[in-house]
Structures are given as structure tokens and as C-alpha cells.
Write an enzyme that holds these catalytic residues in place. Sequence first.
Site, mmCIF file in Angstrom:
data_model
loop_
_atom_site.group_PDB
_atom_site.id
_atom_site.type_symbol
_atom_site.label_atom_id
_atom_site.label_comp_id
_atom_site.label_asym_id
_atom_site.label_seq_id
_atom_site.Cartn_x
_atom_site.Cartn_y
_atom_site.Cartn_z
ATOM 1 N N CYS A 153 -26.765 -61.732 -32.122
ATOM 2 C CA CYS A 153 -27.030 -60.663 -31.141
ATOM 3 C C CYS A 153 -26.140 -60.923 -29.925
ATOM 4 C CB CYS A 153 -28.493 -60.616 -30.748
ATOM 5 S SG CYS A 153 -29.632 -60.471 -32.147
ATOM 6 N N ALA A 189 -23.361 -59.421 -28.305
ATOM 7 C CA ALA A 189 -22.825 -58.541 -27.259
ATOM 8 C C ALA A 189 -23.740 -58.547 -26.036
ATOM 9 C CB ALA A 189 -22.697 -57.125 -27.809
ATOM 10 N N LYS A 203 -22.494 -65.291 -23.462
ATOM 11 C CA LYS A 203 -22.777 -66.566 -24.129
ATOM 12 C C LYS A 203 -21.674 -66.914 -25.126
ATOM 13 C CE LYS A 203 -27.744 -65.818 -23.607
ATOM 14 N NZ LYS A 203 -27.563 -64.463 -23.009
ATOM 15 N N ASP A 229 -23.288 -59.073 -34.198
ATOM 16 C CA ASP A 229 -24.087 -58.071 -33.491
ATOM 17 C C ASP A 229 -24.225 -56.839 -34.368
ATOM 18 O OD1 ASP A 229 -25.041 -57.784 -30.389
ATOM 19 O OD2 ASP A 229 -24.612 -55.823 -31.261
ATOM 20 N N CYS A 244 -34.483 -62.426 -22.864
ATOM 21 C CA CYS A 244 -34.510 -62.071 -21.437
ATOM 22 C C CYS A 244 -35.783 -61.294 -21.138
ATOM 23 C CB CYS A 244 -33.253 -61.286 -21.039
ATOM 24 S SG CYS A 244 -32.974 -59.794 -22.015
#
Length: 458
Positions: free
Chosen positions: A269, A271, A275, A290, A385
Site C-alpha cells: 500500500c 503510494a 515510506k 499498490d 494512520c
Amino acid sequence: MTRRPNSKQKPATAPAPEQSEKPGFAARKVAADILGNVVYKKRPLDGELEAGSGHSGFRALAGNDRALVRAIVGAALRHRGEIAEILERLLDRPIPEKTGRVLDILHVAIAQMLYLDIPDRAAVSLAVDHAGLDRRARPYKGLVNGVLRRLGRERDELIGDLDPILLNTPDWMLESWREAYGEDTARRIAEAHRSEAALDLTVKEDPEAWARKLEGVVVGGGSVRLLKKGAVDALEGYGDGSWWVQDAAAALPARLLGDIAGQSVADLCAAPGGKTAQLAAAGANVTAVDISKSRLKRLEENMTRLGFSVATIVSDLRKFEPEAPFDAVLLDAPCSATGTIRRHPDVPWIKKPYDIEKLTEIQLELLDRVIDWVKPGGLIVYCTCSLEVAEGEAQATAFLDRQAGRVELVPVVAGEVGGLDHLVTNTGYLRCLPCHDAASTGDFKGMDGFFAARFRRL
């Protein structure tokens, strides 16, 4: 059969030139359109403001008007609960549905009057013009004028007793934070969301030197926080690929993989690629995966600017199978993004509790799959997040229980996160909150809400 337009009959919504050409009118109209699309059609704000594929009216605006739209919509979403309460106090009865953009026009105008440095006269005049040019809103043109003028006269009485923390945060969201972090911390999180996020950079080398060059300060164990905002692509080092934009909290999970020079590392994942760039800068052979082809294309463009060479794969991780296991895996799982509300003020108004339920199921599935994608003894870092325990601590703990004998927890220690001891939980997880200090010294508060846990395959 193609009909020919009747040249004698003008459309009911045709704007009067003297109104539509007023400075700032187009920006206000686009702001109201975007606000409505976000709140009622649940379209992500980032998508609406995308320069290449976003709202057509936004793409047609000049740069200064685009900046104005961003500011207006951001303020209208950040303070949406307060504005709704103010309107309830100003209106004798609710505005009926199917009235065009009346409510959006009012929200846009009030955001300017109360939260932006825009004169009341300009905000009121352009809002009245907008209502007059909308066929369904036109009957409410007088109401728009009266409501906004009254707000201008009575603002102190109308806003004096408002509780922005309660009003601007959906009940389910605030209750979730109370249960997880306690009343005081929940309120401090909501208070942090009233301000825009800082602009943080991750640099390839020598953060202290770049902090001096860009008039910033080093935070979060190595990020550079700019004290002044401006056009990112105009800053020194952008064209040279010396740094990339990345919140200080978002930069922490990749560091938990330690020394990865020469190792094969998967960024899942991946995009938009912050990172990915960190892993490449650390000397890893990176494979970025992604589900979105367009987002992965942006990642590739970012890697080109930064001078990094990474492999990219477009794939749904629920169907993906690597050709060979990796030395380490970083899984930044799909999540509710409630930790990014400072920079994405649409999140409280487009997310619902059932979104959390669906996302936790996906996270669970992905965690169980990635075990077999890493070599025995290799590390897996899982992060989201999100501020929701269900997507963080509970998910990690359940994974350890479910996969007992196959994985073990490798606790995070303070020295790995720039000495920010308050970000490390007693369990050894990493937990960042928007109200946390971003530096061990000085008054540099605020970072994205993030969770990370580190595991080793046995």
C-alpha cells in the site's frame, strides 16, 4: 435526433456578466460545489482538489484562486459543526432540501467571515450573487443576505458559548477517543484538529543543515519542520531531490526496520511513496505495491525526482503473491485515516463507524497473508494512520494471538524514535496522537495520528 438550441430562450441559470466576473466569484462558487460534493456525495477532498483530475471548475482556476478555494473549503470543513450550530441559531426553521447550494453557500460565506481574513462585505456580497445565479437557490437569495448580515452584527453573541470540540467532532468519533485515551486526551486531540498540520520534510542526509537552510527545526527524530509555509516546489532542494514531504509521524514506522541496506523490502500500500523513499534512501532493494495505478504512477514520478530506483507493482494485496519472500515487509494498511484530520478535514464528514468495521476485516486478512511473504527471522512492520484502537492496538494484539508460534512482537524502544519516549506504549507499540509533542525539547506540538507494531516471523 440532435436538437438545435433556441436562440431566443436563454437558460434560467445563465449568469449576469457583471456578477460572474466579480473578482473571487468563481473561487467561491467552486468552493461551494466542492464542499457539497464532499459532505453529501462523500467524495474525498484530495480527489476534488487534484490538479489533473479533480473538480473541473477548480482545475480551470488560476493559482491564487486555487489557494483561496483550498483555504475556504478547509476552514468550512474544519469548523463545520460550529457553522451548523450558528445557522441553527440564525434560522427560524431548517432550509428545505432541494434548494440548490443554499447551505453550501452559507457555510462557505460563514467560514470566510469567522475563520479567514476576508472582509464580511466581500463574503456576503459574493454569497448573495451566488444564490441569485443558482436556479433552485434563487428564492432564498434574500434569506442568504439577511442571515449573513445578522451574523456580521451579532457574531459575538452567536459564537460566545460555542464548544468547538464537541461541535466539530462526530459523536461516535469523540466517544471512541474517550474510551481509548480518556476525556482529557480526547479533547486535546479534537482541539489539535482545529489547526492545519505543519509542513514536515524527510531529508536524504543532514537534517540539521537543511533545517538551517529552510528556516525550520528538526523534529520527530530526524524530520525537518518548516516554520513558514509556501510553494513546496519553490523551496531549495526540491528540484535536486534532496527531500520529500512527509509528516514526522509518518516517517517513524519505516525506521523500525533498522539497518536494511542491501536487503529486499516490500512496501505494501505504498503510494504516494514517502515510506518507499525512506526505504530506498536506507539502501534497500524496494518493491512498492499498490492497488491504484494512478497513485503508483505518482509514486514513480516522485522516485524519479528523488533519484531512487524501485520496482513497482499494481495489485490488490488480497490477490498478490510475490515471486520470492522478502527480507522485510512494511504494511501501511488501508484504514480510516482518522489520524490525518488536521491535513484532511473531510475525514470526520465522510467516514462512518461501519467503515472501521470493513477496514479492520481487510487489515486482518492482509496481516495473515504477509507472514508468508517474509523470510523466517525477517521483520514485519504493520502501521495505520488511524486513531482507532480497533485498527491499531487491538488489531496487533489479535494478530499475535491468532498467529502464536509463527510470529513474535519485537517491542519498539524510545531510542528508535528520536527519544520521543511518550510515543512508545508499555506494550512496545508506537502510538502517535495529533496532540503529541513532535520534539523532545521545545514547543513543537502536533503530528499525524499513527500506530505501528513490529513483528518477527519465527
